[in-house]
Design an enzyme around this catalytic site. Sequence first.
Site, short mmCIF file in Angstrom:
data_model
loop_
_atom_site.label_atom_id
_atom_site.label_comp_id
_atom_site.label_asym_id
_atom_site.label_seq_id
_atom_site.Cartn_x
_atom_site.Cartn_y
_atom_site.Cartn_z
N PRO A 10 -10.13 29.98 -85.87
CA PRO A 10 -10.23 30.94 -86.96
C PRO A 10 -11.65 31.44 -87.23
O PRO A 10 -12.60 30.66 -87.19
CB PRO A 10 -9.69 30.17 -88.17
CG PRO A 10 -9.73 28.74 -87.78
CD PRO A 10 -9.55 28.69 -86.30
N ASN A 11 -11.71 32.73 -87.48
CA ASN A 11 -12.93 33.44 -87.89
C ASN A 11 -13.94 33.63 -86.75
O ASN A 11 -14.96 34.29 -86.94
CB ASN A 11 -13.61 32.73 -89.08
CG ASN A 11 -12.67 32.64 -90.27
OD1 ASN A 11 -12.13 33.67 -90.70
ND2 ASN A 11 -12.44 31.45 -90.78
N ARG A 18 -20.31 37.92 -88.73
CA ARG A 18 -20.05 36.86 -89.71
C ARG A 18 -21.30 35.98 -89.87
O ARG A 18 -21.78 35.40 -88.90
CB ARG A 18 -18.90 36.01 -89.19
CG ARG A 18 -18.67 34.73 -89.93
CD ARG A 18 -17.75 33.79 -89.14
NE ARG A 18 -17.56 32.55 -89.85
CZ ARG A 18 -17.07 31.44 -89.31
NH1 ARG A 18 -16.68 31.43 -88.04
NH2 ARG A 18 -16.93 30.36 -90.03
N TYR A 23 -24.65 32.19 -87.21
CA TYR A 23 -23.94 32.34 -85.94
C TYR A 23 -24.55 33.40 -85.01
O TYR A 23 -24.06 33.57 -83.89
CB TYR A 23 -22.47 32.69 -86.22
CG TYR A 23 -21.74 31.61 -86.98
CD1 TYR A 23 -21.48 30.37 -86.40
CD2 TYR A 23 -21.33 31.81 -88.30
CE1 TYR A 23 -20.81 29.38 -87.11
CE2 TYR A 23 -20.66 30.83 -89.02
CZ TYR A 23 -20.41 29.62 -88.42
OH TYR A 23 -19.75 28.62 -89.11
N ASN A 73 -13.46 25.67 -79.25
CA ASN A 73 -14.10 25.75 -80.56
C ASN A 73 -12.99 26.04 -81.56
O ASN A 73 -12.53 27.17 -81.70
CB ASN A 73 -15.16 26.87 -80.60
CG ASN A 73 -15.90 26.89 -81.93
OD1 ASN A 73 -15.51 26.23 -82.89
ND2 ASN A 73 -16.99 27.67 -81.97
N ALA A 76 -12.96 25.88 -88.20
CA ALA A 76 -12.74 24.96 -89.32
C ALA A 76 -11.57 24.00 -89.08
O ALA A 76 -11.51 22.93 -89.69
CB ALA A 76 -12.52 25.75 -90.61
N GLU A 97 -15.46 20.03 -76.71
CA GLU A 97 -15.54 20.65 -78.04
C GLU A 97 -16.88 21.39 -78.13
O GLU A 97 -17.92 20.83 -77.77
CB GLU A 97 -15.48 19.54 -79.09
CG GLU A 97 -15.64 20.02 -80.51
CD GLU A 97 -15.54 18.86 -81.53
OE1 GLU A 97 -15.12 17.76 -81.16
OE2 GLU A 97 -15.91 19.09 -82.68
N HIS A 99 -19.36 23.90 -80.70
CA HIS A 99 -19.66 24.59 -81.96
C HIS A 99 -20.94 25.38 -81.79
O HIS A 99 -21.92 24.87 -81.21
CB HIS A 99 -19.80 23.60 -83.12
CG HIS A 99 -18.55 22.84 -83.36
ND1 HIS A 99 -17.44 23.44 -83.93
CD2 HIS A 99 -18.20 21.58 -83.06
CE1 HIS A 99 -16.47 22.55 -83.98
NE2 HIS A 99 -16.90 21.42 -83.45
N ARG A 106 -25.06 20.62 -91.34
CA ARG A 106 -24.45 21.49 -92.36
C ARG A 106 -23.73 20.63 -93.42
O ARG A 106 -24.09 19.48 -93.63
CB ARG A 106 -23.53 22.51 -91.67
CG ARG A 106 -24.32 23.44 -90.71
CD ARG A 106 -23.43 24.49 -90.08
NE ARG A 106 -22.92 25.41 -91.09
CZ ARG A 106 -21.94 26.29 -90.85
NH1 ARG A 106 -21.39 26.36 -89.64
NH2 ARG A 106 -21.51 27.09 -91.80
C1 DQA Z 1 -17.97 26.34 -86.04
C2 DQA Z 1 -18.34 25.34 -87.11
C3 DQA Z 1 -17.20 25.13 -88.09
O1 DQA Z 1 -17.56 24.19 -89.09
C4 DQA Z 1 -16.86 26.44 -88.77
O2 DQA Z 1 -15.75 26.26 -89.63
C5 DQA Z 1 -16.63 27.54 -87.81
C6 DQA Z 1 -17.52 27.66 -86.66
C7 DQA Z 1 -19.14 26.67 -85.09
O3 DQA Z 1 -18.88 27.20 -84.01
O4 DQA Z 1 -20.30 26.41 -85.42
O5 DQA Z 1 -15.76 28.40 -88.01
O6 DQA Z 1 -16.92 25.81 -85.25
#
Ligand code: DQA
Length: 143
Positions: A10-11, A18, A23, A73, A76, A97, A99, A106
Amino acid sequence: MISIAIINGPNLNLIGTREPAIYGKVSLDNYLQSLAEKYKDKASFHCFQSNVEGELINFLHDCRGKMDGIILNAGAYTHTSIAIADAVAAIEIPTLEVHISNVMAREDYRKTSFIASKCVGAISGLGLYGYEAAIGYFLAKKN
Ligand code: DQA
């Protein structure tokens, strides 16, 4: 030639606009396209993004028997989803994994990953380069 699924949750479709201070300003789509071009002789990438937990799980299931590795990735959902963690465990494909941000630097709720223990490892805080680092791992592992 190896097959790698690059799965974003998501996102992550909004990366580039964003929260750019966290990011960056480069769109994830454009970045992954540039990696596909750069590694076209070595790897085929199967990129999938969804904001829906079940769609991510369905895509993970579809990877069974098809992919040599998965770069995940989960956004959240990393910090909340037992269902995605169970899917990673179920499909038995080496998964990394990733990020973009350094989740350990954070909020406390980002320091927990349900997925991490089902993965071969995790990359966090290297920006978009984390995806290329993960590709490098799978290419090195193959040789
Ligand atoms: C993320 C880190 C997560 O905590 C966050 O919710 C994201 C992006 C990252 O790529 O840094 O959506 O996965």
